[in-house]
Motif scaffolding. Sequence first.
Motif, mmCIF file in Angstrom:
data_model
loop_
_atom_site.group_PDB
_atom_site.id
_atom_site.type_symbol
_atom_site.label_atom_id
_atom_site.label_comp_id
_atom_site.label_asym_id
_atom_site.label_seq_id
_atom_site.Cartn_x
_atom_site.Cartn_y
_atom_site.Cartn_z
ATOM 1 N N ASP A 131 -36.217 47.263 43.121
ATOM 2 C CA ASP A 131 -35.045 47.705 42.388
ATOM 3 C C ASP A 131 -35.435 48.238 41.015
ATOM 4 O O ASP A 131 -34.910 49.260 40.552
ATOM 5 C CB ASP A 131 -34.055 46.547 42.239
ATOM 6 C CG ASP A 131 -32.820 46.954 41.444
ATOM 7 O OD1 ASP A 131 -32.113 47.867 41.886
ATOM 8 O OD2 ASP A 131 -32.589 46.356 40.370
ATOM 9 N N GLY A 132 -36.384 47.555 40.366
ATOM 10 C CA GLY A 132 -36.835 48.031 39.068
ATOM 11 C C GLY A 132 -37.518 49.379 39.159
ATOM 12 O O GLY A 132 -37.312 50.262 38.309
ATOM 13 N N ALA A 133 -38.346 49.571 40.194
ATOM 14 C CA ALA A 133 -39.013 50.858 40.368
ATOM 15 C C ALA A 133 -37.998 51.965 40.648
ATOM 16 O O ALA A 133 -38.146 53.099 40.159
ATOM 17 C CB ALA A 133 -40.026 50.757 41.499
ATOM 18 N N ALA A 134 -36.958 51.655 41.424
ATOM 19 C CA ALA A 134 -35.930 52.658 41.709
ATOM 20 C C ALA A 134 -35.190 53.056 40.435
ATOM 21 O O ALA A 134 -34.895 54.242 40.211
ATOM 22 C CB ALA A 134 -34.958 52.116 42.753
ATOM 23 N N ARG A 135 -34.882 52.081 39.595
ATOM 24 C CA ARG A 135 -34.200 52.393 38.340
ATOM 25 C C ARG A 135 -35.103 53.212 37.423
ATOM 26 O O ARG A 135 -34.631 54.084 36.681
ATOM 27 C CB ARG A 135 -33.762 51.107 37.652
ATOM 28 C CG ARG A 135 -32.568 50.451 38.346
ATOM 29 C CD ARG A 135 -32.012 49.256 37.584
ATOM 30 N NE ARG A 135 -32.891 48.107 37.660
ATOM 31 C CZ ARG A 135 -33.580 47.618 36.655
ATOM 32 N NH1 ARG A 135 -33.480 48.184 35.461
ATOM 33 N NH2 ARG A 135 -34.358 46.566 36.800
ATOM 34 N N LEU A 136 -36.413 52.948 37.459
ATOM 35 C CA LEU A 136 -37.349 53.744 36.672
ATOM 36 C C LEU A 136 -37.340 55.196 37.139
ATOM 37 O O LEU A 136 -37.280 56.128 36.318
ATOM 38 C CB LEU A 136 -38.756 53.159 36.788
ATOM 39 C CG LEU A 136 -39.889 54.016 36.217
ATOM 40 C CD1 LEU A 136 -39.714 54.204 34.706
ATOM 41 C CD2 LEU A 136 -41.246 53.384 36.511
ATOM 42 N N CYS A 137 -37.385 55.397 38.435
ATOM 43 C CA CYS A 137 -37.388 56.768 38.955
ATOM 44 C C CYS A 137 -36.115 57.511 38.568
ATOM 45 O O CYS A 137 -36.154 58.701 38.212
ATOM 46 C CB CYS A 137 -37.560 56.742 40.477
ATOM 47 S SG CYS A 137 -39.193 56.196 41.034
ATOM 48 N N ARG A 138 -34.971 56.814 38.617
ATOM 49 C CA ARG A 138 -33.726 57.475 38.226
ATOM 50 C C ARG A 138 -33.732 57.848 36.744
ATOM 51 O O ARG A 138 -33.228 58.903 36.351
ATOM 52 C CB ARG A 138 -32.545 56.560 38.531
ATOM 53 C CG ARG A 138 -32.232 56.420 40.013
ATOM 54 C CD ARG A 138 -30.857 55.795 40.220
ATOM 55 N NE ARG A 138 -30.790 54.444 39.677
ATOM 56 C CZ ARG A 138 -31.092 53.353 40.359
ATOM 57 N NH1 ARG A 138 -31.503 53.442 41.618
ATOM 58 N NH2 ARG A 138 -30.975 52.149 39.807
ATOM 59 N N SER A 139 -34.294 56.975 35.917
ATOM 60 C CA SER A 139 -34.299 57.255 34.486
ATOM 61 C C SER A 139 -35.197 58.429 34.125
ATOM 62 O O SER A 139 -34.972 59.096 33.107
ATOM 63 C CB SER A 139 -34.741 56.002 33.716
ATOM 64 O OG SER A 139 -36.092 55.682 34.007
ATOM 65 N N LEU A 140 -36.204 58.725 34.962
ATOM 66 C CA LEU A 140 -37.108 59.841 34.662
ATOM 67 C C LEU A 140 -36.456 61.191 34.903
ATOM 68 O O LEU A 140 -36.971 62.215 34.446
ATOM 69 C CB LEU A 140 -38.391 59.720 35.507
ATOM 70 C CG LEU A 140 -39.290 58.521 35.204
ATOM 71 C CD1 LEU A 140 -40.495 58.497 36.141
ATOM 72 C CD2 LEU A 140 -39.762 58.534 33.754
ATOM 73 N N THR A 141 -35.370 61.211 35.650
ATOM 74 C CA THR A 141 -34.693 62.482 35.915
ATOM 75 C C THR A 141 -33.641 62.808 34.877
ATOM 76 O O THR A 141 -33.095 63.917 34.876
ATOM 77 C CB THR A 141 -34.027 62.434 37.302
ATOM 78 O OG1 THR A 141 -33.047 61.381 37.323
ATOM 79 C CG2 THR A 141 -35.064 62.169 38.388
ATOM 80 N N CYS A 168 -38.778 57.985 26.327
ATOM 81 C CA CYS A 168 -39.358 56.631 26.306
ATOM 82 C C CYS A 168 -38.292 55.611 25.936
ATOM 83 O O CYS A 168 -38.148 54.573 26.593
ATOM 84 C CB CYS A 168 -40.516 56.568 25.317
ATOM 85 S SG CYS A 168 -42.094 57.137 25.969
ATOM 86 N N ASP A 169 -37.556 55.914 24.882
ATOM 87 C CA ASP A 169 -36.512 54.981 24.449
ATOM 88 C C ASP A 169 -35.426 54.839 25.503
ATOM 89 O O ASP A 169 -34.912 53.733 25.743
ATOM 90 C CB ASP A 169 -35.904 55.461 23.130
ATOM 91 C CG ASP A 169 -36.904 55.425 21.985
ATOM 92 O OD1 ASP A 169 -37.852 54.601 22.057
ATOM 93 O OD2 ASP A 169 -36.755 56.214 21.036
ATOM 94 N N ALA A 170 -35.078 55.949 26.147
ATOM 95 C CA ALA A 170 -34.040 55.889 27.171
ATOM 96 C C ALA A 170 -34.486 55.053 28.365
ATOM 97 O O ALA A 170 -33.696 54.282 28.931
ATOM 98 C CB ALA A 170 -33.680 57.307 27.617
ATOM 99 N N VAL A 171 -35.752 55.188 28.763
ATOM 100 C CA VAL A 171 -36.269 54.403 29.887
ATOM 101 C C VAL A 171 -36.233 52.917 29.551
ATOM 102 O O VAL A 171 -35.801 52.086 30.366
ATOM 103 C CB VAL A 171 -37.699 54.851 30.245
ATOM 104 C CG1 VAL A 171 -38.344 53.867 31.220
ATOM 105 C CG2 VAL A 171 -37.684 56.248 30.837
ATOM 106 N N LEU A 172 -36.686 52.558 28.359
ATOM 107 C CA LEU A 172 -36.689 51.143 27.968
ATOM 108 C C LEU A 172 -35.270 50.588 27.897
ATOM 109 O O LEU A 172 -35.007 49.462 28.333
ATOM 110 C CB LEU A 172 -37.394 50.977 26.623
ATOM 111 C CG LEU A 172 -38.888 51.333 26.596
ATOM 112 C CD1 LEU A 172 -39.439 51.143 25.190
ATOM 113 C CD2 LEU A 172 -39.676 50.501 27.587
ATOM 114 N N ASP A 173 -34.340 51.375 27.352
ATOM 115 C CA ASP A 173 -32.963 50.904 27.235
ATOM 116 C C ASP A 173 -32.326 50.681 28.602
ATOM 117 O O ASP A 173 -31.519 49.758 28.783
ATOM 118 C CB ASP A 173 -32.132 51.901 26.432
ATOM 119 C CG ASP A 173 -32.517 51.934 24.967
ATOM 120 O OD1 ASP A 173 -33.169 50.970 24.514
ATOM 121 O OD2 ASP A 173 -32.197 52.926 24.279
#
Length: 841
Positions: free
Chosen positions: A662-672, A682-687
């Motif tokens: 689930d964490g990896a999926a949320r990371l992939c979504r944040s990169l788009t 970077c800040d958006a991914v961490l938030d």
Amino acid sequence: MSEASRAGGEVLTARVTVDEQGAVTGWNAGAVRLLGYTLEEVVGRPAATLLAHTPPALDLPPATTQPSAVAPPTDPPATGVPPTDVPLAGSSTAGLALADLPRWHGVLVLRRRDGRPVEVRVVAHHRTRDDGVRDWLLVCAVPGSPPRTDEEALMRWGFLESPCCATSVHDTDLRFCRSNRAAQRALGLGEEYLRGLRITDVLPTASARDVERLMRRTLETGEPRHVANVARAPGESRQHAWAVDLYRVQDADGRVLGVASTGHDMTEQHRARQRLQLIAEASTRIGSTLDVTRTAQELADVAVSGLADFVSVDLLTSFEAGQEETTTGGPLPLRRVAHRSVLPGAPEAVLQPGDVDVYPESSPPAESLRTGRAVRRQVTESAIAAWVAGDSVRTARIRDFGLHSVIAVPLTARGTALGVAVLVRHRRPEPFQHDDVVLAEELAAKAAVCIDNAWRYTRERRTAVTLQRSLLPQRLPEQSAMEIASRYLPSDARAGVGGDWFDVIPLSGARVALVVGDVVGHGIHASATMGRLRTAVRTLADIDLPPGELLTHLDDLVGRLATEADTLGDEGTAGDVGATCLYAVYDPVTRRCTLARAGHPLPAVARPDGTVELLPLPAGPPLGLGGLPFEALETELPEGSLLALYTDGLITSRSRDSDVDDGAARLCRSLTAPAASLDVMCDAVLDSLLPRTPADDVALLLARTRVLDASRVATWDVDADPAAVADARKKAVGRLADWGLADAAFVTELIVSELVTNAIRHGEPPVQLRLIHDRTLICEVSDAGGTAPHMRRARTYDEGGRGLLLVAQLSRRWGARPGAKGKTIWAEQEIGGPEGEGAWS
């Protein structure tokens, strides 16, 4: 009591002792009066001879049938054995029946000396005397003795003079009829004022209304009631806790006369329970975190309302600086850390959190720190007056809020003075008592240990964070292959600083290496291990090892570190050396990226077409296990691809109810998600993935790929003939002219000549020459030979051996890197950055 009164009392009570064999051993004056026998006539005779007749019970075995009695007993024996009225006599049966009874009572018919029978009620105690001998003591009141006092008066005055039981009798209208002195003291009125009034007339409070309501119900139903309340009598400064019993009063004919109340002052027991509850609450609330300010605030929160109306917690400024402050005398500077009041906003406070004040030697805070004991003062005392005399603000606070009682208790842990807590009362009218001082010391001792632990941890954590940050890149190196942004977040206070790290390493040929790693454990040891691994990675990267081989060497290093820790026997590090790592190399000329991992999370890549995926790198074991290979993945990254490397703290936050997928999926979504820059991303991914304070260290490295323009790269195949060296020099000089780098032609000719000549002489075909126009001018010569060149100092008459030394002198740096087939020798020259915007895209 006089001897005459004591003798008179002996005549009114008959006392007889009988041994285990049933013989009389003792006979007092009361027994003489009862039966007429003198001491000499009775002692030594069997007690059975004194009976007017032997009860039938003496002939019954006690184990099978309960013996009948001359008269029924009035209360059961304490041992639970069925009651019996078997008298004490020489009969063995009677002895067996009473052997296990600690006490017996019943009616006996005895024979007087003149032959007349007399019926008496006897209480017999089976006892062990001081000399260890077992016997029976029989006592009874001598019949016909006149009462010694007026029993009615005795009962009346016993009721009125009871010192601990406040008793009142009310009529059917619930009006006071009689009250004893304890009740009058509790109500603050004499009986002449109470008589004819109701409880709500005397105490117009909610608790009094509740008591009156229950009195009415008791009067109607006859069911006794128990009431517990806390109240303050008029004119008293302290509250009292009362346990009140209500019961209906009726005469022998059952006629209801009224209701009575008996109250027991349970103030001390109530306060003891309150103290225990407060201590129990403190054990769970104080020290919930390893934060000094939070712990001090928890002390203030617990003490307010439960013990004081205002509490302040100040720490020595020297303690905050890690120094030892002498508290033997003189003014003391203290910093306000926390305070709390029963009033919103704590208006009594003279200082605000963070303010520093100097307390004179005579002040309670300074005195408590100097003596190491709590100090209790009334505001009216001269010591307080002298302290606040020159302080108009404190004087105004005392006057405006009515501060009247103060306790200053030192905060001391492990023999070190940390600060002082000051407790004040102004809403509660009663001053602090000795028990309050003891309780304040208990709370302060608990808080002091927690504050000391928090401060020690804070200093250790600060040291670990400083070490960690000093070992991480202070700024990213200049390179053109990628646009890079990074973040490092230390964990929260509970976990401690970990060993996460990242690095960006420029490589030869305009390539760049990206590294992300995570050392097992937390604290200074993990940070130090991280620094050693980061240094090792940079060293191995400098010799241009492929990712898989680099991880193999790093795995050997971690294994040696673990062996060293086990050998040294360090309990804090033994068996705890391990790490994960991801190593990637990107070539902007070929757009190829080679990656390998050792137990690390998969990297994510967002391509320009909007697709995001986790790169399917082969799974490698964590570093330190040894014996297993590390396989690499080579993939092509289109220009503008976004590569995300991170540690597991980003996707496995312990504060979230989520798994790794689930964490990896949320990371992939944040990169788009669109972002103005990589720093913003970077800040958006961490938030989007982390709480405010992460539970584990987090390292994040974002890299957007660039591609070197093809016009900035020139490649030629070189024949394996010494004559081809001149042609190679000519082509290189011509390309430099096209790039506007004619000033570098002379040096470049020498470098190309030496490198190509060495490849033809000592290498194997095919030989290739490549020039790269980046921030520097890079000259590369490749051949299929596996022998690496070595620079040496040529002797005076040597014909060779000076070529590599010359290359090293003419270039900024040089080196060799292995390839899939053969090797590449390279050299870089300083020329400044590429001209125009078109060199990189």
